[in-house]
Structures are given as C-alpha cells and as structure tokens.
Design a protein around this motif. Structure first.
Motif, PDB file in Angstrom:
ATOM      1  N   PRO A 196     131.125   8.666  -9.446  1.00  0.00           N
ATOM      2  CA  PRO A 196     131.566   8.484  -8.054  1.00  0.00           C
ATOM      3  C   PRO A 196     131.356   7.034  -7.608  1.00  0.00           C
ATOM      4  N   TRP A 197     132.066   6.619  -6.567  1.00  0.00           N
ATOM      5  CA  TRP A 197     131.928   5.248  -6.086  1.00  0.00           C
ATOM      6  C   TRP A 197     130.522   4.978  -5.558  1.00  0.00           C
ATOM      7  N   ASP A 198     129.813   6.003  -5.112  1.00  0.00           N
ATOM      8  CA  ASP A 198     128.449   5.809  -4.614  1.00  0.00           C
ATOM      9  C   ASP A 198     127.507   5.296  -5.703  1.00  0.00           C
ATOM     10  N   ASP A 199     127.864   5.502  -6.974  1.00  0.00           N
ATOM     11  CA  ASP A 199     127.023   5.061  -8.083  1.00  0.00           C
ATOM     12  C   ASP A 199     127.454   3.703  -8.632  1.00  0.00           C
ATOM     13  N   VAL A 200     128.362   3.031  -7.948  1.00  0.00           N
ATOM     14  CA  VAL A 200     128.827   1.701  -8.353  1.00  0.00           C
ATOM     15  C   VAL A 200     128.466   0.707  -7.260  1.00  0.00           C
ATOM     16  N   THR A 201     127.801  -0.392  -7.631  1.00  0.00           N
ATOM     17  CA  THR A 201     127.432  -1.447  -6.679  1.00  0.00           C
ATOM     18  C   THR A 201     128.010  -2.763  -7.164  1.00  0.00           C
ATOM     19  N   PHE A 202     128.928  -3.338  -6.395  1.00  0.00           N
ATOM     20  CA  PHE A 202     129.506  -4.632  -6.741  1.00  0.00           C
ATOM     21  C   PHE A 202     128.582  -5.743  -6.247  1.00  0.00           C
ATOM     22  N   ARG A 203     128.373  -6.748  -7.089  1.00  0.00           N
ATOM     23  CA  ARG A 203     127.485  -7.862  -6.757  1.00  0.00           C
ATOM     24  C   ARG A 203     128.297  -9.096  -6.359  1.00  0.00           C
ATOM     25  N   PRO A 204     127.689 -10.001  -5.590  1.00  0.00           N
ATOM     26  CA  PRO A 204     128.408 -11.229  -5.192  1.00  0.00           C
ATOM     27  C   PRO A 204     128.819 -12.102  -6.367  1.00  0.00           C
ATOM     28  N   ASP A 205     128.090 -12.013  -7.495  1.00  0.00           N
ATOM     29  CA  ASP A 205     128.438 -12.857  -8.648  1.00  0.00           C
ATOM     30  C   ASP A 205     129.608 -12.309  -9.448  1.00  0.00           C
ATOM     31  N   GLY A 206     130.201 -11.193  -8.996  1.00  0.00           N
ATOM     32  CA  GLY A 206     131.372 -10.639  -9.684  1.00  0.00           C
ATOM     33  C   GLY A 206     131.057  -9.527 -10.654  1.00  0.00           C
ATOM     34  N   SER A 207     129.777  -9.287 -10.946  1.00  0.00           N
ATOM     35  CA  SER A 207     129.406  -8.186 -11.825  1.00  0.00           C
ATOM     36  C   SER A 207     129.268  -6.907 -11.003  1.00  0.00           C
ATOM     37  N   ALA A 208     128.943  -5.835 -11.684  1.00  0.00           N
ATOM     38  CA  ALA A 208     128.744  -4.552 -11.009  1.00  0.00           C
ATOM     39  C   ALA A 208     127.651  -3.781 -11.719  1.00  0.00           C
ATOM     40  N   VAL A 209     126.871  -3.026 -10.958  1.00  0.00           N
ATOM     41  CA  VAL A 209     125.846  -2.146 -11.524  1.00  0.00           C
ATOM     42  C   VAL A 209     126.372  -0.720 -11.460  1.00  0.00           C
TER      43      VAL A 209
END
Length: 247
Positions: A196-209
């Motif tokens: 789900p999108w709730d388990d994805v965190t976009f970071r300012p450096d362009g990566s994602a957790v």
C-alpha cells in the motif's frame, strides 16, 4: 500452588517436598505445565505432539512468520502425522527415520520434501531436548539419503542480461509495473502486489523507503497476509523509484 496456562487450564502442584531435589523437580513440572499445558509425560509424548508444541512455541515467541508456521503444519499434517505422528517421540530411532524418508517419493520433488521434513524434525527434537520433553535426537543419525544422480540444474535466477531484458519488457507493459518492481527491489510477488502507499515514503533526495509489512498469497486454500521474513524494509533508488511514481 495453583498454575494456570495461557489457555486457562489449571493444575495444583504441591507446595511441600521431601528435599531440595524433589522441590526443584516440582518447580520444573509447574513451569512445563505453564508453557505447554497438560502434555503427557515424556515417555508417552507422541511425535505429532512434540512437533505441534514446537511450532506453537516458536510462533508464540515470534520466532517464525505466519507462512513458515503454515508450512510446518502442512508438513506435519500431510507427511509426518500419518506415519511417525502417532509413535512415541522417545521410540523413534534412526532406522525408522531412514525408512520413513525412503517412502517419501523419488526424484527432485521427493528430495526437496525429505529435506523440508527432516529440517522440521531436527528442529523439533533439538527444541524438545532443551525443554526437557525428550531425551535423545534420532535425526542426528537418521538422515535422508541424497540422490546419487541428478538431472540438469534448474535456473535459480536471471543472468544480468536476462534481468535487463525482463525489466525493459515489463516497463513498457501497462500492467507490468509489479514485474518490473520486483527485480528492481528484491520483493516477493505477494509483497509487491500487497504494497500500500502508506508503506512507501519518498525522500527529498529522490530515493524511497519501502517497508514490506504485508503480503498476499494462498497455499492449500489458506490465505496468509504477513511476510515470510522480517527483513522487509529497504531503501530503493533509481529506476525502482520511477516505477513507483509511474504506477
């Protein structure tokens, strides 16, 4: 003293003993009842009860995931219970185990089954010894025989060139983003489809957790929704992030 298990079963244990040795034995029995309920004495404990208690204890302690526990119980129900399950766990010896393994089928499929069943038996007996439920481990000498002749090895992974071709073909397909996302991140099919999108965190450096906290799969008619392992959180970069943004 009165001891109550997690299931609500109760038993009274004597608060007096003849000597220190007897008192310690009484305490051990009380602790065992607290952990494992009203199991029969060691000499009457069956193989099925031993393995079932092992799986339950590992699951309660959080040592195995839902899918792994289901796999263990499937092996117990379909392979072990019909043959070894009713035998006394203390009476199973190495020769009996070797005879049992020999009857599990031929070929690579049979060998994989023997390996899975043996691993479960070995873990259950080692746990049982530590918990004082059994005295000996017959799996030390009662191992399944390996095949002496083998067919061609099955491919286990894409080569780098194959992975690139697969990724590029999946990226241009309208519904292919999960297939592109899996080789880019190492996620299992069920984890990618249940993300789900709730388990994805976009970071300012362009990566994602990405944290794989859910999965979706079924085996033998049972649906499971927790990942098989706890190593679900990962940081993704590059093309994997773009797949997320385009999905």
């Amino acid at each position: 003293m009165m001891v109550t298990t997690n299931e609500g079963d109760r038993r009274h244990f004597s608060s007096t003993a003849r000597n220190l040795t007897a008192a310690r034995a009484e305490v051990r029995e009380a602790r065992k009842f607290k952990e494992y309920g009203d199991l029969p004495p060691r000499e009457l404990l069956t193989g099925e009860q031993l393995i079932s208690e092992y799986v339950d204890a590992r699951e309660r302690a959080g040592g195995i995931k839902q899918r792994t526990a289901f796999d263990y119980r499937y092996s117990l129900r379909h392979y072990l219970a019909p043959t070894l399950g009713k035998l006394k766990a203390q009476k199973v010896n190495a020769q009996r185990l070797r005879d049992f393994y020999a009857g599990l089928g031929e070929g690579p499929t049979g060998e994989r089954t023997r390996g899975k069943v043996h691993a479960l038996l070995r873990a259950a007996y080692r746990w049982g010894i530590c918990e004082g439920l059994v005295e000996a481990d017959p799996t030390v000498r009662g191992r399944p025989e390996r095949m002496t002749t083998r067919g061609p090895a099955r491919p286990k992974a894409f080569t780098p060139d194959e992975a690139v071709k697969f990724y590029e073909a999946a990226r241009v397909d309208r519904w292919g983003w999960p297939l592109a996302f899996m080789p880019a991140t190492g996620m299992r099919p069920g984890e990618a489809l249940a993300l789900p999108w709730d388990d994805v965190t976009f970071r300012p450096d362009g990566s994602a957790v990405v944290s794989a906290e859910h999965t979706r799969g079924a085996m033998a008619g049972q649906v499971y929704e927790t990942p098989k392992t706890a190593a679900g959180a990962r940081t993704v970069t590059g093309s994997a992030v773009q797949v997320l943004r385009d999905s």
